[in-house]
Design an enzyme around this catalytic site. Structure first.
Site, PDB file in Angstrom:
ATOM      1  N   ASP A 225     -11.996  -0.804   7.661  1.00  0.00           N
ATOM      2  CA  ASP A 225     -10.638  -0.826   7.140  1.00  0.00           C
ATOM      3  C   ASP A 225     -10.276   0.499   6.478  1.00  0.00           C
ATOM      4  O   ASP A 225     -10.193   0.565   5.244  1.00  0.00           O
ATOM      5  CB  ASP A 225     -10.520  -1.977   6.126  1.00  0.00           C
ATOM      6  CG  ASP A 225      -9.086  -2.347   5.859  1.00  0.00           C
ATOM      7  OD1 ASP A 225      -8.196  -1.665   6.372  1.00  0.00           O
ATOM      8  OD2 ASP A 225      -8.865  -3.338   5.129  1.00  0.00           O
TER       9      ASP A 225
ATOM     10  N   GLU B 293      -5.881 -12.057   8.048  1.00  0.00           N
ATOM     11  CA  GLU B 293      -5.530 -12.096   6.626  1.00  0.00           C
ATOM     12  C   GLU B 293      -4.373 -13.058   6.365  1.00  0.00           C
ATOM     13  O   GLU B 293      -3.430 -12.742   5.633  1.00  0.00           O
ATOM     14  CB  GLU B 293      -5.211 -10.686   6.125  1.00  0.00           C
ATOM     15  CG  GLU B 293      -6.388  -9.737   6.290  1.00  0.00           C
ATOM     16  CD  GLU B 293      -6.170  -8.333   5.717  1.00  0.00           C
ATOM     17  OE1 GLU B 293      -5.017  -7.910   5.611  1.00  0.00           O
ATOM     18  OE2 GLU B 293      -7.186  -7.694   5.374  1.00  0.00           O
TER      19      GLU B 293
ATOM     20  N   ARG C 240       0.835  -1.223   0.000  1.00  0.00           N
ATOM     21  CA  ARG C 240       0.000   0.000   0.000  1.00  0.00           C
ATOM     22  C   ARG C 240       0.860   1.260   0.000  1.00  0.00           C
ATOM     23  O   ARG C 240       0.498   2.280   0.592  1.00  0.00           O
ATOM     24  CB  ARG C 240      -0.964   0.030   1.183  1.00  0.00           C
ATOM     25  CG  ARG C 240      -1.781  -1.238   1.363  1.00  0.00           C
ATOM     26  CD  ARG C 240      -2.458  -1.680   0.110  1.00  0.00           C
ATOM     27  NE  ARG C 240      -3.215  -2.925   0.304  1.00  0.00           N
ATOM     28  CZ  ARG C 240      -3.833  -3.540  -0.699  1.00  0.00           C
ATOM     29  NH1 ARG C 240      -3.762  -3.063  -1.940  1.00  0.00           N
ATOM     30  NH2 ARG C 240      -4.516  -4.635  -0.472  1.00  0.00           N
TER      31      ARG C 240
ATOM     32  N   GLU D  20      -4.418   4.432   0.949  1.00  0.00           N
ATOM     33  CA  GLU D  20      -4.899   3.226   0.280  1.00  0.00           C
ATOM     34  C   GLU D  20      -6.298   3.404  -0.312  1.00  0.00           C
ATOM     35  O   GLU D  20      -6.523   3.143  -1.490  1.00  0.00           O
ATOM     36  CB  GLU D  20      -4.905   2.053   1.271  1.00  0.00           C
ATOM     37  CG  GLU D  20      -5.476   0.783   0.675  1.00  0.00           C
ATOM     38  CD  GLU D  20      -5.396  -0.411   1.618  1.00  0.00           C
ATOM     39  OE1 GLU D  20      -4.917  -0.251   2.759  1.00  0.00           O
ATOM     40  OE2 GLU D  20      -5.805  -1.510   1.204  1.00  0.00           O
TER      41      GLU D  20
ATOM     42  N   ARG E  57     -18.251  -8.194   9.367  1.00  0.00           N
ATOM     43  CA  ARG E  57     -16.839  -7.881   9.595  1.00  0.00           C
ATOM     44  C   ARG E  57     -16.663  -6.721  10.579  1.00  0.00           C
ATOM     45  O   ARG E  57     -15.695  -6.687  11.336  1.00  0.00           O
ATOM     46  CB  ARG E  57     -16.182  -7.568   8.245  1.00  0.00           C
ATOM     47  CG  ARG E  57     -14.774  -7.066   8.371  1.00  0.00           C
ATOM     48  CD  ARG E  57     -14.079  -7.097   7.035  1.00  0.00           C
ATOM     49  NE  ARG E  57     -12.885  -6.275   7.078  1.00  0.00           N
ATOM     50  CZ  ARG E  57     -12.087  -6.063   6.059  1.00  0.00           C
ATOM     51  NH1 ARG E  57     -12.355  -6.621   4.878  1.00  0.00           N
ATOM     52  NH2 ARG E  57     -11.017  -5.312   6.169  1.00  0.00           N
TER      53      ARG E  57
HETATM   54  O1  GCW Z   1      -6.290  -2.374   4.494  1.00  0.00           O
HETATM   55  C1  GCW Z   1      -5.750  -3.636   4.535  1.00  0.00           C
HETATM   56  C2  GCW Z   1      -4.745  -3.649   3.447  1.00  0.00           C
HETATM   57  C3  GCW Z   1      -3.665  -4.689   3.619  1.00  0.00           C
HETATM   58  C4  GCW Z   1      -3.064  -4.513   5.005  1.00  0.00           C
HETATM   59  C5  GCW Z   1      -4.162  -4.699   6.036  1.00  0.00           C
HETATM   60  C6  GCW Z   1      -3.676  -4.485   7.453  1.00  0.00           C
HETATM   61  C7  GCW Z   1      -0.815  -4.851   5.741  1.00  0.00           C
HETATM   62  O2  GCW Z   1      -5.413  -3.810   2.220  1.00  0.00           O
HETATM   63  O3  GCW Z   1      -2.714  -4.485   2.608  1.00  0.00           O
HETATM   64  O4  GCW Z   1      -1.994  -5.394   5.228  1.00  0.00           O
HETATM   65  O5  GCW Z   1      -5.191  -3.772   5.818  1.00  0.00           O
HETATM   66  O6  GCW Z   1      -3.934  -3.416   8.005  1.00  0.00           O
HETATM   67  O7  GCW Z   1      -3.070  -5.370   8.019  1.00  0.00           O
END
Ligand code: GCW
Length: 679
Positions: free
Chosen positions: A363, A284, A159, A391, A334
């Site tokens: 997010d 993730e 990112r 991002e 989520r």
């Molecule tokens: O927003 C998401 C991103 C991922 C990121 C994740 C996180 C580092 O798309 O790229 O990973 O959050 O915050 O862990």
């Protein structure tokens, strides 16, 4: 869409492009006559900075005296001032400014902060009286999502929109770390005191920074130390298996515990003031304690106990959710996940654990609710996590000054919680903590090897603002904008006016042509740039808008939805629960409503979608002519870079406008009452 090229060698140094807010305009503010009467390890750094600034500009009329507390006492400064100063913590400084004479008292980092405050003009006009300045947040940290090698999907900086990593190249630490030295100064100048140097998604190669490559961390620590900044490392929870050859990483296993203790001891042998670990676990695809039937307190305390003898801290991220969700399953939300996992653990974390919570429950969207986790863990040290790297907010191609968004978030008042008898406390107050249990602000950096540091030169404003708001969350976003613009570009009124006009409300502008009313996402999957209304609709990521022919939005109410609204204390739970009282900008975050639902603004949802996309685009078109007025007033290369990016913003905003207007016309069949084109 191309990203800025990875720069292999440091670009030629010019005061503006290379030094951001520590260039010639800052140099011109440093009084010509400086008296430095202080001891301690950071004094050499102040001296070096003074010499460097002197090469850039002559300096201002007037005098600056810098003293440590012992010297100030010997020289008869009022004991009351010194007492207040020593009670205000190790990073505080006292400043007296009178006409063109300024005087600073502080020890170590405090003195350094005071010095930079004068150079950048941060302390406000002087009254002739002593004033003690201290940071509101003890933790003011930047996380770098830098990989050592170029990841096949995520690139070198996950990112990242500003070229390669400042730290790493070809799998190792860069040989020439001059830019890291500059970077450390820029961060210190705005008050940052911790930096985590590698990605929270820790790949196999990067995992070795903890063990066989710890010397590389030590070199970075040396550079940051000179600016009073401590260095942290993102580590993999599976390190005992990955690096230690153990069969398990179970946090309750004695051998695993021994392994972490030995690993921490070895790091501290090399880096005595090492800050600690940042960790993304069970998120993730990253390993974590769930694999062993343990919870996140077990996991965090494992690392905390290894670091505790050395004074280190664990930043344990609360960004934990199921990323293999079935889109058919309407019961999983989520937004609930971090609260469901962490709120029950309140009180179980060791004293050197800081739970790092993304500011919103999803997010880093352009708009979302405040994370209810922040109001639900009164017995846990917390840090709110913000995203400076853009991002979801235009990827440093669109102008998007985020300070108003962060400020709004930090000022959000959680109501009193039942039975706890406390008054309403803002996010900023809750994370700040008190006594020995202090927290703060952590943010994902937007910097890379790009010659303008941040890809979009004006995105530097976000980095500056992050530091300033972490220091004082009550500063107005406009004041911060002015501070940054004057420190970087000087006081030419036209420059200040144009920058103000382009940036001050650029977040609201970005919001106006992208996903509407808090529903979020609608971006292209993977890279997250540009519109794709259904891009995530049938994916496992849990980020849906549920638009159909009748309506749109996510029902997160207690009555008929996922129950998320009920995770807030009053008055918020009731306010969000009801469509009548839910704020317009979060309506689709909390409710599924018909397109004909009337907002508080008086418009229907569908007409709002049509109008704001079209009006937003029109407003984007007004940016370039304004920027044109600065040709010849800012460095030509910087001017050209911004012009090119404004063209991309126009192209992309037009795409957003047309896709969203068309999509929702096709879905709803309701015409745009203004008759503007739909495709
Ligand atoms: O927003 C998401 C991103 C991922 C990121 C994740 C996180 C580092 O798309 O790229 O990973 O959050 O915050 O862990």
């Amino acid at each position: 869409m191309t990203s800025a090229p990875t720069t292999r060698t440091a670009p030629p140094s010019t005061p503006l492009t290379d030094l951001a807010w520590l260039g010639s305009h800052a140099a011109a503010r440093l009084p010509r006559d400086v008296r430095l009467a202080a001891g301690g390890p950071l004094v050499a750094s102040i001296e070096a900075e003074i010499s460097r600034l002197r090469t850039l500009a002559e300096g201002a009329a007037g005098a600056l005296t810098l003293r440590d507390q012992a010297t100030a006492r010997e020289e008869g400064v009022a004991p009351a001032v010194l007492e207040e100063l020593s009670e205000s913590g190790v990073e505080a400084y006292a400043l007296r400014a009178d006409g063109d004479a300024a005087s600073i008292i502080g020890d170590g980092r405090g003195l350094l902060h005071g010095f930079y405050a004068v150079v950048l003009g941060l302390a406000g006009p002087g009254s002739g009286d002593w004033r003690v300045h201290a940071p509101a947040q003890a933790i003011r940290m930047l996380d770098h999502w830098d990989n050592m090698t170029v990841h096949p999907v995520m690139g070198q900086v996950e990112r990242g929109y500003a070229g390669g990593s400042l730290f790493f190249e070809d799998g190792e630490l860069r040989e020439d770390l001059t830019r890291v030295e500059h970077y450390a100064r820029l961060l210190a100048a705005v008050g940052i005191n911790r930096v985590a140097v590698n990605n929270v998604n820790v790949h196999a190669h990067e995992a070795t920074l903890l063990t066989t490559r710890v010397d590389q961390v030590a070199r970075l620590a040396e550079i940051f130390r000179a600016q009073g900044i401590s260095v942290l490392l993102s580590v993999s929870f599976a390190s005992p298996v990955l690096l230690g050859g153990l069969e398990t990483s179970d946090p309750l296993d004695a051998e695993v515990q021994r392994w972490w203790r030995a690993a921490a001891d070895a790091v501290y042998d090399r880096i005595p003031d090492f800050g600690g670990f940042v960790i993304k676990a069970d998120s993730e695809g990253q390993p974590g304690p769930f694999a062993y039937g343990r919870d996140h307190a077990d996991g965090a305390n494992l690392l905390a106990r290894a670091l505790a003898p050395h004074g280190g801290e664990v930043f344990w991220r609360a960004f934990v959710y199921n990323h293999h969700q079935d889109w058919r399953d309407r019961s999983t939300d989520r937004a609930r996940a971090a609260h469901d996992h962490f709120a029950p653990l309140d009180g179980r974390f060791d004293d050197n654990v800081i739970v790092q919570v993304k500011h919103g429950p999803l997010d880093f969207q352009t708009r979302e609710a405040v994370s209810p986790v922040i109001g639900a863990m009164p017995r846990t040290r917390l840090a709110v996590e913000l995203q400076v790297t853009q991002e979801y907010t235009g990827q440093q191609k669109h102008l998007c000054y985020l300070a108003p968004w962060w400020r709004e978030n930090l000022a959000f008042p959680f109501g009193p919680r039942e039975g706890r008898g406390q008054d309403s406390r803002t996010v900023a107050q809750l994370v700040a903590g008190s006594g020995q249990r202090l927290g703060g602000v952590v943010a994902v950096s937007n910097v890379g090897a790009d010659e303008f540091w941040t890809g979009h030169p004006l995105a530097q404003a976000n980095l500056f603002a992050l530091g300033r708001l972490a220091w004082d969350p009550e500063l107005s976003s406009e004041r911060i904008l002015r501070e940054r613009s004057e420190a970087t570009f000087g006081t030419d009124p036209l420059v200040s006016e144009v920058l103000h006009e382009m940036l001050a409300e650029s977040w609201q502008l970005y919001e106006s042509y992208t996903a509407p009313l808090g529903v979020g996402f609608m971006v292209r999957p993977g890279h997250h740039y540009g519109p794709d209304v259904d891009g995530y609709e049938y994916t496992p990521w849990g980020t849906y808008h549920f638009a159909d022919r009748d309506g749109i939005g996510v029902d997160r109410t207690v009555a008929t939805g996922t129950g998320f609204a009920g995770l807030y204390p009053e008055p918020w739970a009731s306010r969000y629960e009801s469509v009548a009282t839910c704020p317009d900008e979060l309506l689709l975050f909390f409710h599924h409503v018909p397109y004909t639902h009337r907002l508080h603004s008086g418009k229907t949802v569908i007409q709002h979608i049509y109008d704001s996309r079209a009006d937003g685009y029109e407003q984007v078109l007004s940016l370039r002519p304004r920027w044109e007025e600065l040709a010849g007033k800012v460095p030509p290369a910087l001017h050209a870079r911004v012009t090119t990016l404004l063209q991309e913003q126009e192209r992309s905003a037009e795409e957003w406008r047309d896709q969203l207007r068309t999509y929702f016309f096709r879905a709803s069949g309701i015409p745009d009452e203004t008759g503007r084109p739909i495709y």
